[in-house]
Write a protein that holds these residues in place. Structure first.
Motif, PDB file in Angstrom:
ATOM      1  N   GLN A   1      25.851  23.000   6.049  1.00  0.00           N
ATOM      2  CA  GLN A   1      26.566  24.195   5.833  1.00  0.00           C
ATOM      3  C   GLN A   1      25.704  25.240   6.597  1.00  0.00           C
ATOM      4  OE1 GLN A   1      27.038  23.645   1.292  1.00  0.00           O
ATOM      5  NE2 GLN A   1      28.814  25.244   1.842  1.00  0.00           N
ATOM      6  N   VAL A   2      26.307  26.211   7.185  1.00  0.00           N
ATOM      7  CA  VAL A   2      25.783  27.564   7.439  1.00  0.00           C
ATOM      8  C   VAL A   2      26.413  28.782   6.774  1.00  0.00           C
ATOM      9  CG1 VAL A   2      26.769  27.855   9.620  1.00  0.00           C
ATOM     10  CG2 VAL A   2      24.777  28.895   9.335  1.00  0.00           C
ATOM     11  N   LYS A   3      25.773  29.741   5.968  1.00  0.00           N
ATOM     12  CA  LYS A   3      26.074  30.860   5.614  1.00  0.00           C
ATOM     13  C   LYS A   3      25.730  32.024   6.339  1.00  0.00           C
ATOM     14  CE  LYS A   3      27.385  28.261   1.862  1.00  0.00           C
ATOM     15  NZ  LYS A   3      28.984  28.038   1.867  1.00  0.00           N
ATOM     16  N   GLY A   4      26.430  32.992   6.200  1.00  0.00           N
ATOM     17  CA  GLY A   4      26.365  34.240   6.932  1.00  0.00           C
ATOM     18  C   GLY A   4      27.187  34.485   7.983  1.00  0.00           C
ATOM     19  N   ALA A   5      26.831  35.584   8.607  1.00  0.00           N
ATOM     20  CA  ALA A   5      27.750  35.992   9.763  1.00  0.00           C
ATOM     21  C   ALA A   5      27.324  35.334  11.032  1.00  0.00           C
ATOM     22  CB  ALA A   5      27.859  37.519   9.931  1.00  0.00           C
ATOM     23  N   MET A   6      28.008  34.777  11.829  1.00  0.00           N
ATOM     24  CA  MET A   6      27.792  34.195  13.009  1.00  0.00           C
ATOM     25  C   MET A   6      27.701  34.974  14.172  1.00  0.00           C
ATOM     26  SD  MET A   6      26.913  31.303  11.779  1.00  0.00           S
ATOM     27  CE  MET A   6      26.371  30.278  13.279  1.00  0.00           C
ATOM     28  N   ASP A   7      27.766  36.182  14.112  1.00  0.00           N
ATOM     29  CA  ASP A   7      27.797  36.873  15.450  1.00  0.00           C
ATOM     30  C   ASP A   7      26.408  37.249  15.798  1.00  0.00           C
ATOM     31  OD1 ASP A   7      28.675  40.277  13.850  1.00  0.00           O
ATOM     32  OD2 ASP A   7      27.918  38.510  12.991  1.00  0.00           O
ATOM     33  N   ASP A   8      26.320  37.984  16.923  1.00  0.00           N
ATOM     34  CA  ASP A   8      24.838  38.057  17.473  1.00  0.00           C
ATOM     35  C   ASP A   8      24.343  39.511  16.920  1.00  0.00           C
ATOM     36  OD1 ASP A   8      25.857  36.631  20.434  1.00  0.00           O
ATOM     37  OD2 ASP A   8      24.359  36.023  19.008  1.00  0.00           O
TER      38      ASP A   8
ATOM     39  N   ASN B   1      19.460  35.913   9.822  1.00  0.00           N
ATOM     40  CA  ASN B   1      20.474  36.352   8.884  1.00  0.00           C
ATOM     41  C   ASN B   1      21.443  35.177   8.535  1.00  0.00           C
ATOM     42  OD1 ASN B   1      21.542  36.344  11.366  1.00  0.00           O
ATOM     43  ND2 ASN B   1      23.263  37.673  10.796  1.00  0.00           N
ATOM     44  N   ASN B   2      21.147  33.894   8.689  1.00  0.00           N
ATOM     45  CA  ASN B   2      21.862  32.812   8.255  1.00  0.00           C
ATOM     46  C   ASN B   2      21.069  31.975   7.479  1.00  0.00           C
ATOM     47  OD1 ASN B   2      23.207  33.052  11.661  1.00  0.00           O
ATOM     48  ND2 ASN B   2      24.565  33.173   9.698  1.00  0.00           N
ATOM     49  N   LEU B   3      21.704  31.255   6.473  1.00  0.00           N
ATOM     50  CA  LEU B   3      21.195  30.221   5.755  1.00  0.00           C
ATOM     51  C   LEU B   3      21.871  28.903   6.122  1.00  0.00           C
ATOM     52  CD1 LEU B   3      19.248  29.755   3.147  1.00  0.00           C
ATOM     53  CD2 LEU B   3      21.208  29.660   1.897  1.00  0.00           C
ATOM     54  N   TYR B   4      21.012  28.016   6.596  1.00  0.00           N
ATOM     55  CA  TYR B   4      21.481  26.679   6.984  1.00  0.00           C
ATOM     56  C   TYR B   4      20.905  25.643   5.851  1.00  0.00           C
ATOM     57  CZ  TYR B   4      22.185  28.052  12.052  1.00  0.00           C
ATOM     58  OH  TYR B   4      22.623  28.465  12.963  1.00  0.00           O
TER      59      TYR B   4
ATOM     60  N   LEU C   1      10.340  29.632  24.418  1.00  0.00           N
ATOM     61  CA  LEU C   1      10.442  29.751  23.124  1.00  0.00           C
ATOM     62  C   LEU C   1      10.877  31.158  22.698  1.00  0.00           C
ATOM     63  CD1 LEU C   1       7.496  28.089  21.418  1.00  0.00           C
ATOM     64  CD2 LEU C   1      10.038  27.087  21.624  1.00  0.00           C
ATOM     65  N   ASP C   2      11.803  31.304  21.757  1.00  0.00           N
ATOM     66  CA  ASP C   2      12.398  32.757  21.321  1.00  0.00           C
ATOM     67  C   ASP C   2      11.707  33.205  20.289  1.00  0.00           C
ATOM     68  OD1 ASP C   2      15.682  34.230  21.110  1.00  0.00           O
ATOM     69  OD2 ASP C   2      13.459  34.964  20.697  1.00  0.00           O
ATOM     70  N   PHE C   3      10.845  34.145  20.280  1.00  0.00           N
ATOM     71  CA  PHE C   3       9.973  34.610  19.327  1.00  0.00           C
ATOM     72  C   PHE C   3      10.654  35.414  18.343  1.00  0.00           C
ATOM     73  CE2 PHE C   3       5.994  32.311  19.793  1.00  0.00           C
ATOM     74  CZ  PHE C   3       5.814  32.070  21.343  1.00  0.00           C
ATOM     75  N   SER C   4      11.746  35.793  18.712  1.00  0.00           N
ATOM     76  CA  SER C   4      12.696  36.834  17.921  1.00  0.00           C
ATOM     77  C   SER C   4      13.390  35.945  16.745  1.00  0.00           C
ATOM     78  CB  SER C   4      13.489  37.656  18.420  1.00  0.00           C
ATOM     79  OG  SER C   4      14.750  36.804  19.284  1.00  0.00           O
ATOM     80  N   LYS C   5      13.456  34.578  16.901  1.00  0.00           N
ATOM     81  CA  LYS C   5      14.265  33.771  16.234  1.00  0.00           C
ATOM     82  C   LYS C   5      13.235  32.954  15.423  1.00  0.00           C
ATOM     83  CE  LYS C   5      18.182  32.756  19.125  1.00  0.00           C
ATOM     84  NZ  LYS C   5      19.064  31.764  19.831  1.00  0.00           N
ATOM     85  N   LYS C   6      12.900  33.200  13.837  1.00  0.00           N
ATOM     86  CA  LYS C   6      11.809  32.737  13.342  1.00  0.00           C
ATOM     87  C   LYS C   6      12.347  32.332  12.022  1.00  0.00           C
ATOM     88  CE  LYS C   6      10.064  36.744  13.984  1.00  0.00           C
ATOM     89  NZ  LYS C   6       9.143  38.018  13.982  1.00  0.00           N
ATOM     90  N   ILE C   7      11.703  31.117  11.540  1.00  0.00           N
ATOM     91  CA  ILE C   7      12.284  30.514  10.173  1.00  0.00           C
ATOM     92  C   ILE C   7      10.915  30.784   9.343  1.00  0.00           C
ATOM     93  CG2 ILE C   7      12.712  28.617   8.790  1.00  0.00           C
ATOM     94  CD1 ILE C   7      14.498  27.763  11.360  1.00  0.00           C
TER      95      ILE C   7
ATOM     96  N   VAL D   1      22.913  41.556  14.181  1.00  0.00           N
ATOM     97  CA  VAL D   1      22.406  41.125  12.944  1.00  0.00           C
ATOM     98  C   VAL D   1      21.917  42.682  12.386  1.00  0.00           C
ATOM     99  CG1 VAL D   1      20.418  40.462  11.663  1.00  0.00           C
ATOM    100  CG2 VAL D   1      21.336  39.193  13.596  1.00  0.00           C
ATOM    101  N   ALA D   2      22.772  42.880  11.359  1.00  0.00           N
ATOM    102  CA  ALA D   2      22.707  44.063  10.478  1.00  0.00           C
ATOM    103  C   ALA D   2      21.382  43.829   9.700  1.00  0.00           C
ATOM    104  CB  ALA D   2      23.917  44.299   9.502  1.00  0.00           C
ATOM    105  N   GLU D   3      20.477  45.029   9.789  1.00  0.00           N
ATOM    106  CA  GLU D   3      19.192  44.810   9.101  1.00  0.00           C
ATOM    107  C   GLU D   3      19.265  44.205   7.801  1.00  0.00           C
ATOM    108  OE1 GLU D   3      16.325  47.529  10.698  1.00  0.00           O
ATOM    109  OE2 GLU D   3      14.843  47.150   9.007  1.00  0.00           O
TER     110      GLU D   3
END
Lengths: 173, 463
Positions: free
Chosen positions: B32-39, B453-456, B429-435, B41-43
């Motif tokens: 599953q993935v939770k959270g809005a999937m639009d680009d 902002n998503n939970l996988y 690599l995209d350093f703005s996308k971090k886990i 991202v609200a802080e």
């Protein structure tokens, strides 16, 4: 020379980060400020060490820095040595971890800066960025900057163990 | 050297050198993935913490906006006995609000730094959530019945005219739609001058600790107006400050033992029986620095961002910027295992310093039987290290892999000159996308991985 440029650049970036973090939501982060000050200290030590090695006659480096008018962070670079030269207390327990030989910046190809060194004095037209307060008087062309005021803890040439104290970079906690 | 594809029991299909060994076929797949999937991202939606409860039935997330969202796993359906239940929203509440410290003229962020579940003792669930300054105990309880037939009130709540009441009756509990209520039961405030980075619940089921940059306090779960200071590393002169506390945790079954990590890369284990103030450690875990790796940023990358005891209490794991280390509690001189998370970043430290990524505080977690550890990286990659098989794998949490039950494909990063097919070069690599935040179900192969902002949620495929 590359080490010098790199150290100065890192110092400039660090200072701008420190100032930016003051306006951060939630206040200054102690951990981040500590790490920034450590990087600044390392960069400053490297910078002074490499400056000293460029002046084999042992003369104290001029407090006025040769201007680099080419690259973008020039304003930051100008303020960086200014901040570095302000009076600093000896911080006991601070150890010089970095020797010049340990510095592997020269091997770091990613960080090689192509900026040229220029000894031109900066003109009035270029103003400091808003977020970097100017703590030193601007010099008129031809004017000399005087030696550091009495009460400075800089004991003399080679006294590079003096470190930026946390109090200078972090407001009172 | 012969390369082969090995079916690692915990990591799935991984490529390793040497003859492959047969093992049970475990493959990680998207759930599953939770959270809005639009680009956009609200802080406020940026996830700041993820935590399973002790049974794994509940999964809590905290975000920068001070909200807590709890997901509950649906029971396995009888129709599909081999498929695990999905996680659906169970409760959402505003845990912390922004506050203002008038004395220092500073805003106190509402961002939830940590959530910790209390062991369940009755039907209700309790958790501790904390921002930079205040810890709160929340009770999450279900209500599926309500009383009907009050004597003094109408059904809509208005009070009856007492003169119209001629008889007494006992109100009856009638079923209603399930309502999940979250109520703050305790507020533990005003105990931290610096920013709280950790909370940890003691195995004695009575106390917990909270740690900020310079101090660790011990609380009783019932008492809010005082706490005991058990560690204080603030120097008399702040100019002498050389390290701060970065994380702290109680031992999972020894209620007298806790550890705290520092920005210098050391971990101190303390025994509360030794003295009231645990400034003097019982054990000091420190690995000597490799002089070949010295750079401007050595101090930053050696700073420990997370420390976690193993479930069995024999080991602890630390995360610094580039690696994960496993320490045997009986050996202080060096870790027993070291895993490189993204060593290819070592030559990029200057850029990572400029874009602030070097300050990212990655977390790490153990699986239920302590055989695998997991941590996050950039480009929405996360890494798993199998301790037994000494293998590692990289997966990506991305929308492209978000088809139901699609199997995760291991990713490879190309560090050399020639990039093979399907490999990703370091420069792309995209350093703005971090886990930063990851969590592993305590009893099952289900993981929760938070991107910005998503939970996988991923789980191993049951056949």
């Amino acid at each position: 020379m590359e080490v010098n440029v790199e150290a100065r650049r890192i110092l400039a970036v660090s200072i701008s980060k420190l100032y930016a973090s003051r306006s951060q939501r939630g206040g200054l982060r102690l951990h981040r400020s500590l790490l920034l000050s450590m990087v600044m200290r390392s960069a400053r030590d490297i910078y002074h060490s490499s400056r000293e090695s460029e002046q084999p006659n042992g003369e104290q480096p001029a407090t006025e820095e040769p201007m680099d008018t080419n690259c973008d962070p020039k304003e930051k670079a100008r303020l960086a040595p200014d901040l570095a030269d302000t009076s600093a207390d000896m911080a006991p327990g601070v150890s010089d971890k970095l020797d010049e030989s340990d510095c592997d910046i020269t091997e770091d190809k990613e960080n090689l800066s192509p900026a040229k060194q220029s000894r031109k004095r900066r003109g009035k037209a270029s103003a400091a960025p808003d977020f970097l307060p100017s703590k030193r008087a601007r010099l008129e062309p031809g004017e000399e900057r005087y030696a550091a005021p009495v009460g400075s803890c800089r004991a003399g040439v080679g006294d590079y163990r003096s470190a930026l104290t946390l109090n200078q970079v972090i407001p009172a906690f | 050297m012969k390369l082969s594809v090995v079916l690692c029991p915990n990591l799935g299909r991984v490529v390793c050198a040497g003859p492959g060994g047969g093992s049970s076929d475990v493959q990680w797949c998207f759930s599953q993935v939770k959270g809005a999937m639009d680009d956009d991202v609200a802080e406020a939606d940026i996830i700041s913490t993820v935590e399973f409860n002790q049974s794994g039935e509940l999964l809590a997330t905290g975000d920068k906006g001070g909200r807590v969202v709890i997901f509950q796993q649906e029971p396995e359906s009888k129709n599909q006995p081999l498929r695990r239940g999905e996680y659906n929203v169970y409760s959402t509440f505003q845990s912390h609000e922004p506050e203002f410290d008038y004395l220092k003229s500073l805003e106190i962020e509402e961002k939830i730094n940590k959530i910790r579940w209390l062991p369940q003792k009755n039907a209700a669930h309790f958790l501790l959530s904390t921002n930079d300054k205040t810890i709160k105990l929340w009770k999450i309880s279900e209500r599926d019945k309500r009383p009907e037939g009050y004597n003094l009130k109408e059904e809509d709540g208005r009070y009856k005219d007492p003169s119209t009441i001629t008889a007494l009756r006992v109100p009856v509990l009638t079923p209603m739609d399930l309502m999940v209520e979250a109520s703050p039961r305790r507020v533990f405030a005003n105990a931290h001058t610096y920013h709280i980075n950790s909370i940890s619940i003691n195995s004695d089921c009575e106390t917990y600790l909270s740690a900020d940059d310079l101090r660790i306090n011990l609380w009783h779960q019932e008492i809010t107006d005082r706490s005991f200071n058990i560690v204080d590393i603030k120097p008399a002169n702040m100019e002498d400050l050389t390290e701060v506390i970065t994380a702290a945790e109680f031992h999972p079954n020894q209620c007298n033992t806790f550890v705290y990590s520092s920005s210098k890369g050391t971990i101190r284990l303390c025994d509360m029986r030794a003295s009231a103030l645990c400034d003097k450690h019982t054990k000091l875990f420190e690995e000597p620095e490799d002089p070949n790796n010295r750079s401007f940023f050595s101090e930053i990358i050696s700073s420990i961002s997370d420390v976690k005891f193993s479930n069995n209490g024999r080991y602890m794991m630390t995360r610094d910027y580039l690696s994960v280390k496993i320490w045997d509690l009986c050996m202080e001189t060096r870790p027993v295992e070291t895993y490189q998370v993204h060593e290819y970043l070592r030559s990029k430290l200057c850029s990572l310093y400029e874009n602030d990524c070097i300050f990212d505080k990655f977390e790490c977690c153990w699986n239920g039987n302590d055989s695998v550890v997991m941590t996050g990286s950039y480009n929405n990659f996360f890494r798993m290290f199998d301790r037994g098989y000494q293998q590692d794998v990289t997966y990506e949490a991305s929308r492209e892999n978000s088809r139901p039950r699609s199997i995760l494909k291991p990713r490879k990063i190309s560090t050399g000159g020639k990039r093979k097919k399907d490999e990703i070069s370091v420069d792309s690599l995209d350093f703005s996308k971090k886990i930063i935040h990851t969590a592993w179900h305590p009893l099952d192969n289900i993981i929760a991985v938070a991107t910005t902002n998503n939970l996988y949620i991923f789980q191993d495929k049951l056949n």
